[in-house]
Design an enzyme around this catalytic site. Structure first.
Site, PDB file in Angstrom:
ATOM      1  N   SER A 181      63.645  23.408  47.424  1.00 52.41           N
ATOM      2  CA  SER A 181      64.994  22.873  47.529  1.00 52.41           C
ATOM      3  C   SER A 181      65.759  23.104  46.221  1.00 52.41           C
ATOM      4  CB  SER A 181      64.936  21.390  47.918  1.00 52.41           C
ATOM      5  OG  SER A 181      66.167  20.929  48.415  1.00 52.41           O
ATOM      6  N   HIS A 214      62.359  20.014  56.286  1.00 50.90           N
ATOM      7  CA  HIS A 214      62.695  20.388  54.911  1.00 50.90           C
ATOM      8  C   HIS A 214      61.549  20.092  53.946  1.00 50.90           C
ATOM      9  CE1 HIS A 214      65.171  21.349  51.525  1.00 50.90           C
ATOM     10  NE2 HIS A 214      65.147  20.127  51.040  1.00 50.90           N
TER      11      HIS A 214
END
Length: 253
Positions: free
Chosen positions: A84, A234
């Site tokens: 990320s 994610h």
């Protein structure tokens, strides 16, 4: 900036960089498997974990922090893996200092611009009166009003620590992150592509890497491939650690 990091294992250096609101602790379960073959550096990025706080917070300075760490550790080149926000940090490092990066792994992020989407979390964190807090449960009760998913609260609560006097503090630099959260979504660009082997790992249930992102990925990282981890969102390294470990091992070999 002198970043805090944990060093373990033996072999070729692999530097792992966490995402927003995270810390090096997020990668311990992955590290236990990878340290058998690599010297791991689990890094706390600036304004996170046990690393120093700073008013300056963007991908250029975060990439320079990693360069400084390598200089201090006398590492000429290394493998890098970032998740990320950490993925954008290692992409920026590869763009700015390609000689430092031998292979690059980017977990569930693309180089494109991302709009703000952490406002609810920031509201919850800022609602916790850490200077008056009596217990961790009290903090969790307040966060529950803003963040309903227990796993997300548990992850955020890892940044709730204590100072030398035993008082609660946020280990993240909450004021700066709140003020400059837009920097996290910044688009990355480079005049020259990063030509070395690069692996993008996406969560099959995540929307962080879309079909449209493949254009930018191939433009800036022409020697790259994209793999999706089944049944993962994610937080793919937490949701499907075994699959992530095997994917990383195969790429680095």
């Amino acid at each position: 900036m002198k970043l805090h990091f944990k060093k373990t294992g033996a072999g070729k250096p692999l530097i792992i960089v966490h995402g927003l609101f995270g810390s090096s602790d997020n990668w311990f379960s992955i590290a236990k498997e990878l340290e058998k073959n690599y010297t791991l550096y689990l890094v706390d990025q600036r304004n996170h974990g046990d690393s120093p706080h700073s008013e300056e917070w963007n991908y250029t300075v975060m990439a320079d922090d990693l360069k400084e760490l390598m200089e201090d550790e006398r590492i000429h080149s290394a493998y890098f893996m970032g998740h990320s926000m950490g993925g954008k940090t290692v992409m920026k490092l590869a763009m700015n200092y390609p000689d430092l990066v031998e292979k690059l792994i980017v977990a569930d992020i693309a180089p494109r611009f991302y709009p703000l989407h952490h406002q609810q979390i920031l509201e919850g964190l800022n609602a916790v009166p850490v200077d008056q807090l009596k217990s961790r449960k009290e903090a969790d009760d307040i966060l529950t009003e803003y963040i309903k998913i227990p796993g997300i609260r548990q992850f955020l609560m890892k940044s709730l620590g204590r100072d030398d006097n035993g008082k609660f503090i946020w280990k993240i630099n909450l004021p700066v992150i709140t003020e400059k959260i837009g920097n996290v979504g910044e688009e990355l660009k480079s005049d020259a592509p990063f030509e070395k082997p690069t692996l993008f790992i996406g969560g099959a249930n995540s929307d962080y890497i879309t079909e449209k992102d493949k254009v930018d990925i191939e433009r800036f990282f022409p020697n790259s491939r994209l793999v999706y981890i089944k049944d993962a969102g994610h937080w793919l390294h937490a949701e499907q650690p075994a699959a992530v470990i095997e994917t990383v091992k195969a790429f680095l070999k």
